[in-house]
Design a protein around this motif. Structure first.
Motif, PDB file in Angstrom:
ATOM      1  N   TYR A  37      40.914  10.843  17.630  1.00 50.81           N
ATOM      2  CA  TYR A  37      40.609   9.783  18.573  1.00 50.81           C
ATOM      3  C   TYR A  37      39.677   8.787  17.878  1.00 50.81           C
ATOM      4  O   TYR A  37      39.029   9.117  16.900  1.00 50.81           O
ATOM      5  CB  TYR A  37      39.887  10.334  19.808  1.00 50.81           C
ATOM      6  CG  TYR A  37      40.762  11.039  20.801  1.00 50.81           C
ATOM      7  CD1 TYR A  37      41.271  12.326  20.551  1.00 50.81           C
ATOM      8  CD2 TYR A  37      41.082  10.445  22.021  1.00 50.81           C
ATOM      9  CE1 TYR A  37      42.065  12.975  21.471  1.00 50.81           C
ATOM     10  CE2 TYR A  37      41.875  11.083  22.963  1.00 50.81           C
ATOM     11  CZ  TYR A  37      42.354  12.358  22.671  1.00 50.81           C
ATOM     12  OH  TYR A  37      43.140  13.002  23.599  1.00 50.81           O
ATOM     13  N   ARG A  38      39.607   7.592  18.427  1.00 53.37           N
ATOM     14  CA  ARG A  38      38.641   6.632  17.910  1.00 53.37           C
ATOM     15  C   ARG A  38      38.023   5.850  19.064  1.00 53.37           C
ATOM     16  O   ARG A  38      38.617   5.709  20.126  1.00 53.37           O
ATOM     17  CB  ARG A  38      39.280   5.665  16.910  1.00 53.37           C
ATOM     18  CG  ARG A  38      40.268   4.683  17.514  1.00 53.37           C
ATOM     19  CD  ARG A  38      40.922   3.858  16.415  1.00 53.37           C
ATOM     20  NE  ARG A  38      41.907   2.917  16.951  1.00 53.37           N
ATOM     21  CZ  ARG A  38      42.769   2.251  16.206  1.00 53.37           C
ATOM     22  NH1 ARG A  38      42.768   2.409  14.869  1.00 53.37           N
ATOM     23  NH2 ARG A  38      43.626   1.419  16.758  1.00 53.37           N
ATOM     24  N   GLN A  39      36.831   5.355  18.787  1.00 57.45           N
ATOM     25  CA  GLN A  39      36.138   4.546  19.786  1.00 57.45           C
ATOM     26  C   GLN A  39      35.488   3.366  19.097  1.00 57.45           C
ATOM     27  O   GLN A  39      34.636   3.537  18.210  1.00 57.45           O
ATOM     28  CB  GLN A  39      35.079   5.374  20.512  1.00 57.45           C
ATOM     29  CG  GLN A  39      34.434   4.650  21.667  1.00 57.45           C
ATOM     30  CD  GLN A  39      33.661   5.571  22.585  1.00 57.45           C
ATOM     31  OE1 GLN A  39      33.317   6.699  22.205  1.00 57.45           O
ATOM     32  NE2 GLN A  39      33.400   5.137  23.798  1.00 57.45           N
ATOM     33  N   LYS A  43      34.357  -0.235  23.744  1.00 59.10           N
ATOM     34  CA  LYS A  43      35.685   0.157  24.232  1.00 59.10           C
ATOM     35  C   LYS A  43      35.721   1.651  24.528  1.00 59.10           C
ATOM     36  O   LYS A  43      34.875   2.425  24.071  1.00 59.10           O
ATOM     37  CB  LYS A  43      36.750  -0.201  23.201  1.00 59.10           C
ATOM     38  CG  LYS A  43      36.915  -1.684  22.980  1.00 59.10           C
ATOM     39  CD  LYS A  43      38.107  -1.983  22.093  1.00 59.10           C
ATOM     40  CE  LYS A  43      38.326  -3.466  21.924  1.00 59.10           C
ATOM     41  NZ  LYS A  43      39.519  -3.755  21.076  1.00 59.10           N
ATOM     42  N   GLN A  44      36.748   2.045  25.268  1.00 60.12           N
ATOM     43  CA  GLN A  44      36.920   3.452  25.581  1.00 60.12           C
ATOM     44  C   GLN A  44      37.506   4.196  24.380  1.00 60.12           C
ATOM     45  O   GLN A  44      38.198   3.605  23.544  1.00 60.12           O
ATOM     46  CB  GLN A  44      37.840   3.608  26.787  1.00 60.12           C
ATOM     47  CG  GLN A  44      37.207   3.195  28.104  1.00 60.12           C
ATOM     48  CD  GLN A  44      38.076   3.559  29.294  1.00 60.12           C
ATOM     49  OE1 GLN A  44      39.297   3.564  29.197  1.00 60.12           O
ATOM     50  NE2 GLN A  44      37.452   3.871  30.404  1.00 60.12           N
ATOM     51  N   ARG A  45      37.234   5.483  24.340  1.00 55.48           N
ATOM     52  CA  ARG A  45      37.820   6.316  23.303  1.00 55.48           C
ATOM     53  C   ARG A  45      39.332   6.387  23.527  1.00 55.48           C
ATOM     54  O   ARG A  45      39.792   6.555  24.655  1.00 55.48           O
ATOM     55  CB  ARG A  45      37.199   7.713  23.340  1.00 55.48           C
ATOM     56  CG  ARG A  45      37.500   8.577  22.140  1.00 55.48           C
ATOM     57  CD  ARG A  45      36.728   9.875  22.203  1.00 55.48           C
ATOM     58  NE  ARG A  45      35.272   9.662  22.121  1.00 55.48           N
ATOM     59  CZ  ARG A  45      34.390  10.641  22.010  1.00 55.48           C
ATOM     60  NH1 ARG A  45      34.803  11.905  21.937  1.00 55.48           N
ATOM     61  NH2 ARG A  45      33.095  10.370  21.958  1.00 55.48           N
ATOM     62  N   GLU A  46      40.092   6.251  22.443  1.00 53.73           N
ATOM     63  CA  GLU A  46      41.538   6.262  22.558  1.00 53.73           C
ATOM     64  C   GLU A  46      42.159   7.245  21.573  1.00 53.73           C
ATOM     65  O   GLU A  46      41.617   7.479  20.488  1.00 53.73           O
ATOM     66  CB  GLU A  46      42.108   4.861  22.302  1.00 53.73           C
ATOM     67  CG  GLU A  46      41.845   4.325  20.908  1.00 53.73           C
ATOM     68  CD  GLU A  46      42.563   3.007  20.629  1.00 53.73           C
ATOM     69  OE1 GLU A  46      43.414   2.591  21.440  1.00 53.73           O
ATOM     70  OE2 GLU A  46      42.273   2.408  19.571  1.00 53.73           O
ATOM     71  N   GLY A  92      35.945   1.689  13.943  1.00 52.71           N
ATOM     72  CA  GLY A  92      35.459   2.493  15.046  1.00 52.71           C
ATOM     73  C   GLY A  92      34.948   3.834  14.558  1.00 52.71           C
ATOM     74  O   GLY A  92      34.967   4.118  13.351  1.00 52.71           O
ATOM     75  N   TYR A  94      35.619   7.673  14.485  1.00 51.14           N
ATOM     76  CA  TYR A  94      36.793   8.527  14.589  1.00 51.14           C
ATOM     77  C   TYR A  94      36.366   9.970  14.813  1.00 51.14           C
ATOM     78  O   TYR A  94      35.524  10.507  14.076  1.00 51.14           O
ATOM     79  CB  TYR A  94      37.633   8.407  13.317  1.00 51.14           C
ATOM     80  CG  TYR A  94      38.448   7.143  13.264  1.00 51.14           C
ATOM     81  CD1 TYR A  94      37.847   5.901  13.121  1.00 51.14           C
ATOM     82  CD2 TYR A  94      39.836   7.181  13.379  1.00 51.14           C
ATOM     83  CE1 TYR A  94      38.588   4.730  13.091  1.00 51.14           C
ATOM     84  CE2 TYR A  94      40.589   6.019  13.344  1.00 51.14           C
ATOM     85  CZ  TYR A  94      39.958   4.803  13.203  1.00 51.14           C
ATOM     86  OH  TYR A  94      40.712   3.648  13.177  1.00 51.14           O
ATOM     87  N   TYR A  95      36.976  10.577  15.824  1.00 51.10           N
ATOM     88  CA  TYR A  95      36.631  11.934  16.218  1.00 51.10           C
ATOM     89  C   TYR A  95      37.826  12.869  16.040  1.00 51.10           C
ATOM     90  O   TYR A  95      38.949  12.521  16.416  1.00 51.10           O
ATOM     91  CB  TYR A  95      36.208  11.982  17.680  1.00 51.10           C
ATOM     92  CG  TYR A  95      34.966  11.199  18.002  1.00 51.10           C
ATOM     93  CD1 TYR A  95      35.060   9.858  18.369  1.00 51.10           C
ATOM     94  CD2 TYR A  95      33.713  11.792  17.952  1.00 51.10           C
ATOM     95  CE1 TYR A  95      33.931   9.124  18.675  1.00 51.10           C
ATOM     96  CE2 TYR A  95      32.571  11.061  18.264  1.00 51.10           C
ATOM     97  CZ  TYR A  95      32.691   9.736  18.620  1.00 51.10           C
ATOM     98  OH  TYR A  95      31.565   9.021  18.929  1.00 51.10           O
TER      99      TYR A  95
END
Length: 118
Positions: A37-39, A43-46, A92, A94-95
């Protein structure tokens, strides 16, 4: 419990490449899906990309299709995100994410920063 540790983020110019790594430890046998995921700021995490253990099915956000590739090496409990043709909008945090096979448990890493300069 599963622990996830990301690495590989950094600063890169537009058009460049980076490879993110996610090291999984603990009860890795319970994982059936891993994802990135990235944020971006404000912005929201996507969801960027995901990979299913059984069969290796992958899924990508439209914005990264054809540029990013997610993979998983089961023998070493690593997941990777190869990012090519990077754009400034890819910037962003990144998770790494993992989900248990029974869908009851979710795990997150601490994240790694990716910055793409124009």
């Amino acid at each position: 419990q599963v622990q996830l540790v990301e690495s590989g983020g950094g600063l890169v110019q537009a058009g460049g490449s980076l490879r993110l790594s996610c090291a999984a430890s603990g009860s890795v046998f319970s994982i059936n899906m891993m994802a990135w995921y990235r944020q971006a700021p404000g912005k929201q995490r996507e969801l960027v990309a995901s990979i299913i253990t059984d069969g290796g099915s992958t899924n990508y956000a439209d914005s990264v299709k054809g540029r990013f590739t997610i993979s998983r090496v089961y023998s070493s409990n690593f997941a990777y995100l190869q990012m090519n043709s990077l754009k400034p909008e890819d910037t962003g945090f990144y998770y790494c994410y993992a989900r248990s096979v029974d869908f009851l448990r979710s795990y997150w890493g601490q994240g790694t920063q990716v910055t793409v300069s124009s």
